[in-house]
Design a protein around this motif. Structure first.
Motif, PDB file in Angstrom:
ATOM      1  N   UNK A   1      25.965 -68.882 -43.801  1.00 29.14           N
ATOM      2  CA  UNK A   1      26.217 -69.270 -45.191  1.00 29.14           C
ATOM      3  C   UNK A   1      25.389 -68.428 -46.157  1.00 29.14           C
ATOM      4  N   UNK A   2      24.180 -68.080 -45.761  1.00 27.63           N
ATOM      5  CA  UNK A   2      23.319 -67.255 -46.605  1.00 27.63           C
ATOM      6  C   UNK A   2      23.934 -65.870 -46.759  1.00 27.63           C
ATOM      7  N   UNK A   3      24.341 -65.268 -45.638  1.00 28.78           N
ATOM      8  CA  UNK A   3      24.951 -63.939 -45.705  1.00 28.78           C
ATOM      9  C   UNK A   3      26.279 -63.970 -46.460  1.00 28.78           C
ATOM     10  N   UNK A  28      27.009 -61.850 -49.781  1.00 28.93           N
ATOM     11  CA  UNK A  28      28.191 -60.989 -49.855  1.00 28.93           C
ATOM     12  C   UNK A  28      29.017 -61.306 -51.091  1.00 28.93           C
ATOM     13  N   UNK A  29      29.233 -62.567 -51.369  1.00 23.72           N
ATOM     14  CA  UNK A  29      30.005 -62.964 -52.553  1.00 23.72           C
ATOM     15  C   UNK A  29      29.298 -62.523 -53.829  1.00 23.72           C
ATOM     16  N   UNK A  30      27.996 -62.732 -53.901  1.00 24.79           N
ATOM     17  CA  UNK A  30      27.243 -62.314 -55.089  1.00 24.79           C
ATOM     18  C   UNK A  30      27.326 -60.801 -55.282  1.00 24.79           C
ATOM     19  N   UNK A  45      28.730 -53.692 -47.901  1.00 23.09           N
ATOM     20  CA  UNK A  45      28.953 -53.063 -46.598  1.00 23.09           C
ATOM     21  C   UNK A  45      27.755 -53.277 -45.674  1.00 23.09           C
ATOM     22  N   UNK A  46      26.550 -53.255 -46.245  1.00 20.16           N
ATOM     23  CA  UNK A  46      25.356 -53.408 -45.407  1.00 20.16           C
ATOM     24  C   UNK A  46      25.191 -54.829 -44.876  1.00 20.16           C
TER      25      UNK A  46
END
Length: 119
Positions: A84-86, A90-92, A6-7
């Motif tokens: 792409x980093x975010x 998020x996926x991790x 969420x953050x």
């Protein structure tokens, strides 16, 4: 772990200052709960292997802390964006949220079996 998801989400959608403050506040709550995570590791596996488990996990944390900024910088240099980093973060965090939700105490099945009468 879901607080981390969420953050990070607003950081993908906007570059405004409120997203940074939102991330900082909410992710701080997640970071403060890490002590509970380590207590859970001790609760799950006991005191004897705790140091070994923590040492092995810290190996991965350390490499993530070392390589993460370099990888993020390289992604930014090539794309001029942190999207792409975010997305990767998020996926991790979603994967770790799912894995954490699926945790069952190792002895829970044994205790349940012990309470079940044998016919």
């Amino acid at each position: 772990m879901f607080l981390g998801v969420i953050s990070v989400l607003p950081m993908q959608w906007t570059s405004s200052l409120w997203a940074l403050w939102f991330f900082t506040g909410l992710y701080s709550v997640l970071d403060a709960s890490i002590r509970v995570f380590w207590a859970s590791v001790g609760d799950f596996f006991g005191r004897k292997p705790f140091g070994t488990i923590r040492g092995n996990m810290n190996l991965f944390y350390t490499w993530g802390s070392i390589l993460g900024p370099f990888i993020a910088g390289a992604v930014y240099d090539r794309t001029q964006s942190y999207q792409m980093v975010f997305a990767g973060i998020t996926i991790a965090l979603l994967i770790s949220t799912a894995m954490t939700a699926l945790l069952i105490k190792p002895w829970a099945n044994l205790e349940a079996a012990a309470r079940t009468p044998i016919h």
